[in-house]
Design a protein around this motif. Structure first.
Motif, PDB file in Angstrom:
ATOM      1  N   PRO A 425      -0.493  -4.285 -13.491  1.00  0.00           N
ATOM      2  CA  PRO A 425      -1.589  -4.778 -14.345  1.00  0.00           C
ATOM      3  C   PRO A 425      -1.428  -6.230 -14.778  1.00  0.00           C
ATOM      4  CG  PRO A 425      -0.845  -2.617 -15.063  1.00  0.00           C
ATOM      5  CD  PRO A 425       0.137  -3.085 -14.044  1.00  0.00           C
ATOM      6  N   ASP A 426      -0.176  -6.714 -14.854  1.00  0.00           N
ATOM      7  CA  ASP A 426       0.030  -8.118 -15.245  1.00  0.00           C
ATOM      8  C   ASP A 426       0.066  -9.050 -14.039  1.00  0.00           C
ATOM      9  OD1 ASP A 426       2.443  -7.507 -14.088  1.00  0.00           O
ATOM     10  OD2 ASP A 426       3.642  -7.843 -15.890  1.00  0.00           O
ATOM     11  N   PHE A 427      -0.153  -8.509 -12.843  1.00  0.00           N
ATOM     12  CA  PHE A 427      -0.256  -9.272 -11.597  1.00  0.00           C
ATOM     13  C   PHE A 427       1.021 -10.040 -11.252  1.00  0.00           C
ATOM     14  CE2 PHE A 427      -4.483  -8.757 -13.366  1.00  0.00           C
ATOM     15  CZ  PHE A 427      -5.134  -8.141 -12.312  1.00  0.00           C
ATOM     16  N   LYS A 428       2.165  -9.553 -11.726  1.00  0.00           N
ATOM     17  CA  LYS A 428       3.435 -10.190 -11.392  1.00  0.00           C
ATOM     18  C   LYS A 428       4.082  -9.549 -10.163  1.00  0.00           C
ATOM     19  CE  LYS A 428       4.558 -11.752 -16.082  1.00  0.00           C
ATOM     20  NZ  LYS A 428       5.520 -11.628 -17.209  1.00  0.00           N
ATOM     21  N   TYR A 429       3.726  -8.292  -9.897  1.00  0.00           N
ATOM     22  CA  TYR A 429       4.359  -7.561  -8.804  1.00  0.00           C
ATOM     23  C   TYR A 429       3.327  -6.707  -8.069  1.00  0.00           C
ATOM     24  CZ  TYR A 429       8.410  -8.606 -11.761  1.00  0.00           C
ATOM     25  OH  TYR A 429       9.337  -9.238 -12.538  1.00  0.00           O
ATOM     26  N   TYR A 430       3.684  -6.333  -6.857  1.00  0.00           N
ATOM     27  CA  TYR A 430       2.882  -5.338  -6.151  1.00  0.00           C
ATOM     28  C   TYR A 430       3.776  -4.527  -5.216  1.00  0.00           C
ATOM     29  CZ  TYR A 430       2.783  -8.569  -2.123  1.00  0.00           C
ATOM     30  OH  TYR A 430       3.127  -9.393  -1.085  1.00  0.00           O
ATOM     31  N   ILE A 431       3.319  -3.324  -4.921  1.00  0.00           N
ATOM     32  CA  ILE A 431       3.989  -2.470  -3.943  1.00  0.00           C
ATOM     33  C   ILE A 431       3.139  -2.464  -2.681  1.00  0.00           C
ATOM     34  CG2 ILE A 431       4.690  -0.104  -3.434  1.00  0.00           C
ATOM     35  CD1 ILE A 431       5.337   0.112  -6.471  1.00  0.00           C
ATOM     36  N   ASP A 432       3.770  -2.751  -1.573  1.00  0.00           N
ATOM     37  CA  ASP A 432       3.086  -2.892  -0.288  1.00  0.00           C
ATOM     38  C   ASP A 432       3.430  -1.696   0.598  1.00  0.00           C
ATOM     39  OD1 ASP A 432       1.898  -3.708   2.034  1.00  0.00           O
ATOM     40  OD2 ASP A 432       3.208  -5.433   2.394  1.00  0.00           O
ATOM     41  N   LEU A 445       8.739  -3.382  -2.724  1.00  0.00           N
ATOM     42  CA  LEU A 445       8.405  -3.944  -4.034  1.00  0.00           C
ATOM     43  C   LEU A 445       8.462  -5.454  -3.899  1.00  0.00           C
ATOM     44  CD1 LEU A 445       7.981  -3.697  -7.139  1.00  0.00           C
ATOM     45  CD2 LEU A 445      10.474  -3.558  -7.342  1.00  0.00           C
ATOM     46  N   ASN A 446       7.387  -6.148  -4.314  1.00  0.00           N
ATOM     47  CA  ASN A 446       7.268  -7.583  -4.075  1.00  0.00           C
ATOM     48  C   ASN A 446       6.810  -8.326  -5.325  1.00  0.00           C
ATOM     49  OD1 ASN A 446       7.210  -7.364  -0.846  1.00  0.00           O
ATOM     50  ND2 ASN A 446       5.851  -5.818  -1.704  1.00  0.00           N
ATOM     51  N   THR A 447       7.136  -9.616  -5.395  1.00  0.00           N
ATOM     52  CA  THR A 447       6.565 -10.476  -6.432  1.00  0.00           C
ATOM     53  C   THR A 447       5.156 -10.854  -6.015  1.00  0.00           C
ATOM     54  OG1 THR A 447       7.231 -12.598  -5.451  1.00  0.00           O
ATOM     55  CG2 THR A 447       8.862 -11.451  -6.836  1.00  0.00           C
ATOM     56  N   SER A 448       4.376 -11.343  -6.953  1.00  0.00           N
ATOM     57  CA  SER A 448       2.983 -11.714  -6.651  1.00  0.00           C
ATOM     58  C   SER A 448       2.899 -12.905  -5.694  1.00  0.00           C
ATOM     59  CB  SER A 448       2.240 -12.034  -7.940  1.00  0.00           C
ATOM     60  OG  SER A 448       2.860 -13.109  -8.620  1.00  0.00           O
TER      61      SER A 448
END
Length: 725
Positions: A425-432, A445-448
């Motif tokens: 939700p804070d757009f700092k990370y995402y799972i691909d 697990l990745n950074t934005s």
């Protein structure tokens, strides 16, 4: 002398390759369907937590369900948040409230139709571990915590309720719910299937109101589906509006918990409409909703005052063909009612648009001859949008970010393949979730910025197992039809393929509007059945015909008002192209498909009787007159307006052209594509004095599964292909 040495060396290399293949195992039906050898692992049940430094994940430990807390920076598990062992609950799903002090878990969940279900729900206090069973364990649907954490709303017996958690008091909001007549807060069959919705209520942001959709299906015709097994078969009757028949009358209502009054929202005087979406905007006084006309060629976005029910149109989009809600289902309201983000195909390709709260266009954010397939999230603070698109190719799905003004576009996932994203939700990370046609799922697990922190799942064990089997890569290709249209396809060859031989070909088709089978992504069980056929000496091919997705509005809408015509032409053209290849036996080309694909395989064998030798149709539509209103009329209008579009390319119309081998399969409990389709096709084939094979699965639904069913089905289809192709 050098040339002789090169030829000798080449012969040795070929010999070694064939020896390596010979040492590898063939893909057997047992390995696919009984042993699950090719099943891939994933990371499921991931929910981002409010502080942005943690996410929760679902897992099973010693046979019990658990939700664990994971540290983003380290990728390590830090705590068990919900422990099924301690609770004595073997739950299958969970959700947190806004402040993450409570969780809602479901157990003993049973499916109703494709998306609907009911189960036993518990509210768990995460601090104390104490659980509170809702409704004394009665099965309910769509239990949802209120934003203020004090209540749970749900649907039971077609009525809408909420429970006050403090005293476990039950409040009934509606009282007129009745099976096959009135539904409150849940979708009817056709909305669930075609508008991809089951829950039809939403809490207001302040938790003081509930907006819901009411369905009056009293006058909708019933479909009677017999259930076999008892001494006397039982009738299962449910409301199913076939093309041209009466739909449920729908209305939107807002219940105020304080006053206990329900307000009807004004959706206009016309009643033969669809109301498939409701959204709360930035406050609890404004409800947004979408209205579609019966032919689905005009979409209106409304804003309604929830106290008075008065509404106004803020945006209208119309088309000479149709406005596809499912394809453009990305409507996100910005904070503080600053406007909204939506997607549309209005310029010929699906792109992102920014509007103010009055509907005025501020900017078209993405442009180009490619499509945005998903809006992942809108970072208002950073003034960025994250989205997935086909910019590289219709076969690929990659993640991009772009500023709200359309500038500074950046690709975050350069690797070719298919990327599915779960962003924090804070757009700092995402799972691909990433795969290709020849490589199973990898979850990272990745950074934005696109930097990988940790690999959460790489399916290493599966990859090692795959190396022990004789498999060939899925190859992509394209070709031009006689009218110059380029079509995409893929091919699976035998592992010991040689161009000096001629092989029979089995084509696999779906081909329905907006679908896409030819993608650079992992295919799963059905692909491995195709690999099994390849191991038996067949080439398996799939071609995406006109009308399919990923290539823009004109390509997709080309089949409008005449389903089956261009699509069948393209499958026949694909077979002719394959027949021209030196390693294909043009006298042994077959085709198979399921659902829309069964419709396509039937038509292809009949209309392409000089090209196709064999076809299998599983759960096919055989006349669009028997299919539902929303799907069918979107692409064909109503039978009253376009009778020829319904009849000219019905397989029932063309039974006299059948020359090849035909296997027809259906489940008698198919609530979606009714068994009636196959019954009428059989009648027509018998009347035309055509020989064919058929098989029915008692009480099985559209997916035809359960117990030994899948194994039996694919065994039977394999045998038919070996006998007839």
């Amino acid at each position: 002398m050098n040339q002789i040495r090169i030829l000798a060396l080449l012969a040795i290399v070929i010999c070694v390759c064939f020896q390596a293949i010979a040492q590898q195992k063939k893909v057997s039906l047992e390995a696919i369907f009984k042993e699950g050898v090719f099943s891939q692992k994933s990371v499921r049940g991931i929910n981002w937590m409010k502080d942005g430094q943690y996410y929760s994940s679902f897992k099973r430990e010693n046979g019990a369900s658990q939700v664990v807390k994971m540290n983003v920076s380290t990728g390590e598990e830090e705590a068990i948040l919900i422990d099924g062992n301690k609770l004595g609950i073997n739950f299958s799903s969970y959700s947190f409230n806004n402040d993450e002090t409570k969780a809602l878990v479901a157990t003993e969940v049973e499916s109703i139709y494709r998306r609907s279900s009911k189960g036993i729900f518990y509210v768990v206090d995460l601090a104390t571990g104490v659980s509170q069973k809702l409704m004394d364990g009665e099965k309910i649907s769509y239990a949802t915590l209120s934003p203020d954490n004090t209540k749970v709303a749900f649907v039971k017996d077609n009525n809408l309720y909420y429970i006050t958690l403090e005293n476990n008091e039950v409040h009934q909001i509606t009282t007129d719910g009745k099976w096959n007549h009135i539904i409150n807060g849940a979708a009817d069959w056709v909305y669930e299937e075609e508008f991809s919705m089951a829950q039809a209520f939403k809490w207001s942001p302040d938790g003081q109101k509930i907006a819901f959709i009411r369905f009056d299906e009293t006058d909708v015709p019933e479909y009677n589906m017999q259930v076999w097994g008892p001494l006397y078969p039982q009738d299962y009757k449910f409301k199913y509006p076939k093309a041209g028949e009466k739909n449920a009358e729908v209305s939107i209502h807002v219940f105020d918990l304080g006053s206990e009054e329900t307000t009807l929202v004004d959706a206009g005087k016309e009643k033969d409409i669809y109301l498939p979406r409701i959204y709360w905007t930035g406050d609890s006084e404004t409800l947004a909703f979408i209205r579609l006309n019966r032919l689905q060629n005009q979409l209106d976005l409304f804003h309604a005052n929830t106290s008075t029910g008065e509404s106004k149109t803020v945006l209208t989009e119309s088309s000479e063909t149709y406005v596809d809600l499912n394809y453009n289902d990305n409507l996100l309201y910005l904070a503080d009612n600053k406007g909204f983000i939506r997607t549309s195909e209005q310029d010929g390709f699906k792109h992102i648009y920014h509007h103010d709260m009055n509907g005025k266009l501020i900017a078209q954010i993405t442009k180009g001859d490619w499509e945005v397939t998903e809006v992942v999230g809108v970072d208002e603070k950073g003034k960025k949008i994250y989205y997935i698109s086909t910019e590289k190719s219709p076969l690929e799905r990659n993640l991009y970010t772009v500023k709200l003004n359309g500038k500074s576009k950046t690709e975050l996932t350069p690797a070719l393949g298919t990327h599915s994203i779960n962003m924090s939700p804070d757009f700092k990370y995402y799972i691909d979730y990433y795969s290709t046609a020849n490589n199973p799922l990898t979850v990272t697990l990745n950074t934005s910025k696109g930097e990988t922190i940790k690999v959460l799942e790489d399916n290493h064990d599966l990859t090692e197992r795959l190396e022990t089997y004789a498999l060939s890569d899925k190859e992509f290709f394209d070709f031009e039809t006689v009218d110059g249209t380029t079509l995409n396809g893929y091919m699976i060859k035998p592992a010991d393929f040689t161009e000096s031989k001629q092989y029979p070909v089995l084509m696999y088709v779906y081909g329905g509007p907006g679908s896409e089978n030819v993608k650079n992504s992992w295919g799963g069980t059905r692909d491995f059945w195709h690999h099994h056929l390849a191991s038996e000496g067949y080439i398996v091919v799939c071609v995406d015909n006109r009308g399919t997705g990923g290539r823009g509005r004109d390509f997709k809408h080309s089949t409008y008002a005449n389903l089956g015509d261009l699509e069948t032409q393209d499958q026949i053209a694909g077979a002719k192209y394959l027949g021209s290849l030196p390693y294909v036996d043009a006298t042994r080309i077959g085709i198979w498909g399921w659902s829309y694909g069964g419709y396509m395989s039937s038509l292809s064998l009949m209309l392409g009787n000089d090209v196709f030798k064999t076809a299998i149709a599983v759960a096919p539509v055989t006349t669009w007159r028997y299919y539902d209103t929303i799907y069918t009329e979107r692409y064909l209008q109503t039978p009253q307006l376009n009778a020829a579009g319904y009849d000219d390319f019905s397989p029932i119309t063309h039974v006299d052209k059948l020359k090849g081998n035909f296997l027809l399969i259906h489940g008698t409990g198919d609530d979606n594509v009714h068994f009636q389709n196959s019954v009428d096709l059989v009648n027509a084939l018998v009347a035309a004095d055509k020989q064919f094979e058929t098989f029915y699965y008692p009480n099985r639904n559209h997916g035809i599964y359960g117990g030994n069913t899948t194994w039996h089905l694919y065994n039977m289809m394999t045998d038919f292909i070996k006998r007839k192709l």
